[in-house]
Scaffold this motif. Structure first.
Motif, mmCIF file in Angstrom:
data_model
loop_
_atom_site.group_PDB
_atom_site.id
_atom_site.type_symbol
_atom_site.label_atom_id
_atom_site.label_comp_id
_atom_site.label_asym_id
_atom_site.label_seq_id
_atom_site.Cartn_x
_atom_site.Cartn_y
_atom_site.Cartn_z
ATOM 1 N N MET A 87 0.911 -1.282 -0.063
ATOM 2 C CA MET A 87 -0.111 -0.111 -0.030
ATOM 3 C C MET A 87 0.720 1.337 0.015
ATOM 4 S SD MET A 87 -2.882 1.030 2.693
ATOM 5 C CE MET A 87 -2.045 1.596 4.102
ATOM 6 N N LEU A 95 -1.007 6.886 -6.387
ATOM 7 C CA LEU A 95 -1.619 8.049 -5.950
ATOM 8 C C LEU A 95 -1.079 9.176 -6.097
ATOM 9 C CD1 LEU A 95 -3.052 5.232 -4.362
ATOM 10 C CD2 LEU A 95 -3.531 6.879 -2.749
ATOM 11 N N LEU A 125 -0.727 11.217 -1.220
ATOM 12 C CA LEU A 125 -1.683 11.990 -1.937
ATOM 13 C C LEU A 125 -2.925 12.236 -0.728
ATOM 14 C CD1 LEU A 125 -3.386 12.726 -4.505
ATOM 15 C CD2 LEU A 125 -4.819 10.718 -4.058
ATOM 16 N N GLY A 126 -3.298 13.598 -0.641
ATOM 17 C CA GLY A 126 -4.252 13.928 0.427
ATOM 18 C C GLY A 126 -5.640 14.400 -0.258
ATOM 19 N N ILE A 127 -6.307 13.629 0.147
ATOM 20 C CA ILE A 127 -8.178 13.756 -0.331
ATOM 21 C C ILE A 127 -8.717 13.945 0.918
ATOM 22 C CG2 ILE A 127 -10.182 13.138 -1.251
ATOM 23 C CD1 ILE A 127 -8.435 11.120 -3.210
ATOM 24 N N THR A 157 -6.183 13.896 6.633
ATOM 25 C CA THR A 157 -5.812 13.101 7.629
ATOM 26 C C THR A 157 -5.958 11.388 6.994
ATOM 27 O OG1 THR A 157 -6.395 12.021 9.809
ATOM 28 C CG2 THR A 157 -8.496 12.637 8.215
ATOM 29 N N PHE A 158 -5.200 10.560 7.748
ATOM 30 C CA PHE A 158 -5.180 9.150 7.257
ATOM 31 C C PHE A 158 -4.315 9.060 5.958
ATOM 32 C CE2 PHE A 158 -9.939 8.830 8.866
ATOM 33 C CZ PHE A 158 -9.417 8.189 10.103
ATOM 34 N N ILE A 159 -3.291 10.157 5.774
ATOM 35 C CA ILE A 159 -2.546 10.024 4.642
ATOM 36 C C ILE A 159 -1.386 9.142 4.759
ATOM 37 C CG2 ILE A 159 -1.448 11.599 3.108
ATOM 38 C CD1 ILE A 159 -4.620 12.107 3.434
ATOM 39 N N THR A 160 -1.670 8.063 3.782
ATOM 40 C CA THR A 160 -0.546 7.010 3.638
ATOM 41 C C THR A 160 0.820 7.758 3.174
ATOM 42 O OG1 THR A 160 -2.242 5.416 3.233
ATOM 43 C CG2 THR A 160 0.193 4.832 2.567
ATOM 44 N N LYS A 203 -2.316 2.889 14.130
ATOM 45 C CA LYS A 203 -3.102 1.959 13.679
ATOM 46 C C LYS A 203 -2.849 0.552 14.328
ATOM 47 C CE LYS A 203 -1.878 2.193 9.222
ATOM 48 N NZ LYS A 203 -0.630 2.805 9.420
ATOM 49 N N THR A 211 1.191 6.510 8.338
ATOM 50 C CA THR A 211 -0.182 7.155 8.061
ATOM 51 C C THR A 211 -0.142 8.336 8.855
ATOM 52 O OG1 THR A 211 -1.296 4.978 8.201
ATOM 53 C CG2 THR A 211 -2.566 7.020 8.089
ATOM 54 N N THR A 375 -14.834 3.616 0.552
ATOM 55 C CA THR A 375 -15.594 2.381 1.337
ATOM 56 C C THR A 375 -16.045 1.481 0.583
ATOM 57 O OG1 THR A 375 -17.397 3.413 2.174
ATOM 58 C CG2 THR A 375 -15.639 3.729 3.813
ATOM 59 N N GLU A 377 -19.144 0.730 0.829
ATOM 60 C CA GLU A 377 -20.627 1.233 0.811
ATOM 61 C C GLU A 377 -20.445 2.193 -0.456
ATOM 62 O OE1 GLU A 377 -19.091 0.901 3.728
ATOM 63 O OE2 GLU A 377 -20.787 -0.219 4.704
ATOM 64 N N ILE A 381 -22.355 2.289 -4.226
ATOM 65 C CA ILE A 381 -22.953 3.520 -4.590
ATOM 66 C C ILE A 381 -22.707 3.854 -6.016
ATOM 67 C CG2 ILE A 381 -23.509 5.982 -4.358
ATOM 68 C CD1 ILE A 381 -23.476 5.357 -1.291
HETATM 69 C C1 LIG Z 1 -4.733 3.176 6.651
HETATM 70 C C2 LIG Z 1 -5.430 4.162 6.018
HETATM 71 C C3 LIG Z 1 -4.893 4.634 4.893
HETATM 72 C C4 LIG Z 1 -5.381 5.528 4.132
HETATM 73 N N1 LIG Z 1 -4.805 6.563 3.066
HETATM 74 C C5 LIG Z 1 -5.310 7.576 2.671
HETATM 75 C C6 LIG Z 1 -4.561 8.258 1.530
HETATM 76 O O1 LIG Z 1 -3.199 7.829 1.361
HETATM 77 N N2 LIG Z 1 -5.053 9.441 1.369
HETATM 78 C C7 LIG Z 1 -6.378 9.823 1.380
HETATM 79 O O2 LIG Z 1 -6.690 10.750 0.981
HETATM 80 N N3 LIG Z 1 -7.050 9.012 2.376
HETATM 81 C C8 LIG Z 1 -6.617 7.919 2.931
HETATM 82 N N4 LIG Z 1 -7.398 7.143 3.767
HETATM 83 C C9 LIG Z 1 -8.839 7.686 4.019
HETATM 84 C C10 LIG Z 1 -10.041 6.755 3.492
HETATM 85 O O3 LIG Z 1 -9.953 6.724 2.245
HETATM 86 C C11 LIG Z 1 -11.215 6.919 4.338
HETATM 87 O O4 LIG Z 1 -10.916 6.470 5.603
HETATM 88 C C12 LIG Z 1 -12.503 6.423 3.647
HETATM 89 O O5 LIG Z 1 -12.731 7.358 2.410
HETATM 90 C C13 LIG Z 1 -13.450 6.859 4.407
HETATM 91 O O6 LIG Z 1 -13.523 7.926 5.303
HETATM 92 P P1 LIG Z 1 -13.945 8.361 6.614
HETATM 93 O O7 LIG Z 1 -13.025 7.381 7.312
HETATM 94 O O8 LIG Z 1 -13.955 9.753 6.946
HETATM 95 O O9 LIG Z 1 -15.320 7.456 7.076
HETATM 96 P P2 LIG Z 1 -16.814 8.182 6.727
HETATM 97 O O10 LIG Z 1 -17.034 8.829 5.560
HETATM 98 O O11 LIG Z 1 -17.068 9.019 8.221
HETATM 99 O O12 LIG Z 1 -17.807 6.673 6.672
HETATM 100 C C14 LIG Z 1 -18.030 6.051 7.944
HETATM 101 C C15 LIG Z 1 -19.045 4.742 7.549
HETATM 102 O O13 LIG Z 1 -20.059 5.382 7.117
HETATM 103 C C16 LIG Z 1 -20.416 5.023 5.700
HETATM 104 N N5 LIG Z 1 -20.882 5.981 4.824
HETATM 105 C C17 LIG Z 1 -20.452 7.501 4.577
HETATM 106 N N6 LIG Z 1 -21.320 7.888 3.722
HETATM 107 C C18 LIG Z 1 -22.153 7.006 3.482
HETATM 108 C C19 LIG Z 1 -23.465 6.973 2.320
HETATM 109 N N7 LIG Z 1 -23.853 8.279 1.614
HETATM 110 N N8 LIG Z 1 -24.331 5.984 2.203
HETATM 111 C C20 LIG Z 1 -23.662 4.801 2.964
HETATM 112 N N9 LIG Z 1 -22.698 4.568 3.985
HETATM 113 C C21 LIG Z 1 -21.986 5.730 4.038
HETATM 114 C C22 LIG Z 1 -19.114 4.625 5.085
HETATM 115 O O14 LIG Z 1 -19.205 3.728 4.115
HETATM 116 C C23 LIG Z 1 -18.199 3.968 6.454
HETATM 117 O O15 LIG Z 1 -18.925 2.752 6.654
HETATM 118 C C24 LIG Z 1 -6.808 6.067 4.371
HETATM 119 C C25 LIG Z 1 -7.379 5.566 5.564
HETATM 120 C C26 LIG Z 1 -6.858 4.465 6.128
HETATM 121 C C27 LIG Z 1 -7.600 3.872 7.393
#
Ligand SMILES: Cc1cc2nc3c(=O)[nH]c(=O)nc-3n(C[C@H](O)[C@H](O)[C@H](O)COP(=O)(O)OP(=O)(O)OC[C@H]3O[C@@H](n4cnc5c(N)ncnc54)[C@H](O)[C@@H]3O)c2cc1C
Length: 396
Positions: A87, A95, A125-127, A157-160, A203, A211, A375, A377, A381
């Motif tokens: 990853m 990314l 990459l930061g999204i 946040t969570f930026i690898t 983590k 991260t 995710t 979910e 979608i």
């Molecule tokens: C180890 C790790 C590495 C990562 N690396 C990166 C990286 O390099 N760059 C980066 O930008 N991000 C990174 N991420 C972030 C990752 O992409 C996000 O954690 C992910 O997109 C989910 O966002 P969230 O954690 O805020 O969850 P939330 O958006 O808060 O979601 C929480 C729950 O609600 C559900 N949910 C939310 N909205 C809906 C909806 N409309 N319908 C149904 N269910 C919904 C989600 O599916 C999830 O189950 C990383 C995360 C981790 C844990």
């Protein structure tokens, strides 16, 4: 007529080279690295030596001039030893730097990409933001133009690779009133950057892949560091997510394969009731399901990568078949990966619960693929949205 599912000689050579490196250089260190949650600092230089830091990049930048199928194969092969470090490699190569390659100017690419390919530069990459995860377009990081530079405020946040990256690509709102159409992509070199702060996030899985929580506090970057066009960030982001979902499926795939291989070996060696575990039908059933799941995952991921490579523009995002295929590949690989890792631990019994046994790491790491890169979910979608849009006319 047959459909050819075989790797070419060149692809097999890539797989052999990477596997030799992963099994001899990485594997012996992995248990300790995981325990200490530490990335080997020279990993990108090592990958540079075997020429795989820019598998899909043009040779003029130091890349291998191949495609996303081979990038997927690279990540699958590294993940047979470490899902987490695969990853980390993917976050840098696909990314960050591949996104950069697809959107920066020729001069910027000539300056940066050779250093990414040699392993001198690590990327991130930061999204995601603390309050904008699945709802990425709800990001609040701001980039305000001031003379010949942009002033950045906000956090990601969570930026690898965030804690160690030399170059970061990120998205910020340049015109918040325009919502998703007011986002732009930027990059900057992190060294000595004023107003840029990073914190490591701890983590329970994906250890050894760093991260971070990254904060921008009046950070100034030159206006040339805007890439892909002003307010064009959404297409940069959604295109990038397609190749990210396809190639990072390899992390889950390699880990699935390792779980299966380790479980077959263990089932043959471990004796209970005077017989190897493999002679019990409950264990045989698990192995058969693991194999079937891995092969199905493999088809999902490689067919999506091959489809992507067949497209001249490789444009993804809303309204494209690529978006559906990419989301489906990672959805399937992620969910199958957690099941396969669970079965592997079960076959290993109590030993599978011990950190000395690699299946324990695969188990912890696999869960990430239900969450990261959008995710499960959100992927559902996307798939449903695209199916309802085009009525699945392609039938593929
Ligand atoms: C180890 C790790 C590495 C990562 N690396 C990166 C990286 O390099 N760059 C980066 O930008 N991000 C990174 N991420 C972030 C990752 O992409 C996000 O954690 C992910 O997109 C989910 O966002 P969230 O954690 O805020 O969850 P939330 O958006 O808060 O979601 C929480 C729950 O609600 C559900 N949910 C939310 N909205 C809906 C909806 N409309 N319908 C149904 N269910 C919904 C989600 O599916 C999830 O189950 C990383 C995360 C981790 C844990």
């Amino acid at each position: 007529m047959t459909l050819n599912f075989e790797l070419s000689d060149e692809q097999k050579m890539l797989e052999d080279t990477v596997w030799r490196w992963a099994s001899t250089w990485l594997e012996p260190q992995m248990e300790k690295l995981y325990e200490e949650d530490r990335m080997p600092p020279d990993i990108f230089r090592e990958l540079g030596k075997i020429g795989v830091n820019g598998v899909a990049y043009e040779e003029k930048y130091g890349g291998a001039g191949l495609g996303y199928v081979e990038t997927l194969l690279l990540y699958e092969t590294i993940a047979r030893v470490s899902n987490a470090l695969s990853m980390t490699v993917g976050a840098s190569q696909t990314l960050c730097f591949d996104n950069f390659r697809r959107n920066a100017t020729e001069a910027q690419k000539m300056e940066i990409l050779p250093k990414a390919c040699s392993g001198e530069y690590i990327g991130c990459l930061g999204i995601t933001e603390p309050n904008a995860g699945s709802d990425a377009m709800g990001m609040t990081t701001r980039a305000v133009k001031s003379g010949d530079h942009y002033v950045i405020n906000g956090s990601k946040t969570f930026i690898t690779n965030g804690p160690v990256a030399d170059l970061m690509v990120f998205y910020a709102k340049t015109d918040p009133m325009r919502g998703a159409h007011g986002i732009s992509a930027f990059y900057f070199l992190t060294e000595d950057m004023k107003g840029f702060y990073r914190e490591k996030i701890h983590k329970w899985g994906m250890k050894s892949s760093p991260t971070g929580l990254l904060t921008f506090d009046n950070m100034e970057i030159p206006e040339e560091n805007l890439i892909g066009g002003l307010n064009q960030g959404v297409s940069v982001l959604t295109n990038g997510l397609c190749t990210e979902r396809i190639t990072l499926s390899g992390c889950s795939l390699g880990s699935q394969r390792a779980c299966l291989e380790l479980s077959i070996k263990y089932a043959k060696e471990r004796v209970q009731f005077g017989k190897p575990l493999g002679s019990f039908q409950f264990i045989q059933g698990k192995l058969a399901d693991m194999y079937t799941g891995y092969m199905a995952s493999k088809w999902m991921a490689y067919s999506a990568a091959s489809y992507c490579d067949s497209l001249e523009t490789k444009i993804g995002g809303k309204g494209t078949e690529l978006d559906r295929k990419a989301a489906a590949a990672l959805l399937f690989c992620g969910e199958m990966g957690t099941k396969i890792a669970d079965a592997a631990v079960q076959i290993h019994g109590g030993y599978g619960y011990c950190s000395e046994y690699p299946v324990s790491r695969h188990y912890l790491d696999q869960k990430l693929w239900d969450v990261g890169a959008g995710t499960a979910e959100i992927r559902r979608i996307i798939i449903a949205r695209e199916l309802l849009r085009d009525n699945f006319q392609s039938g593929r």
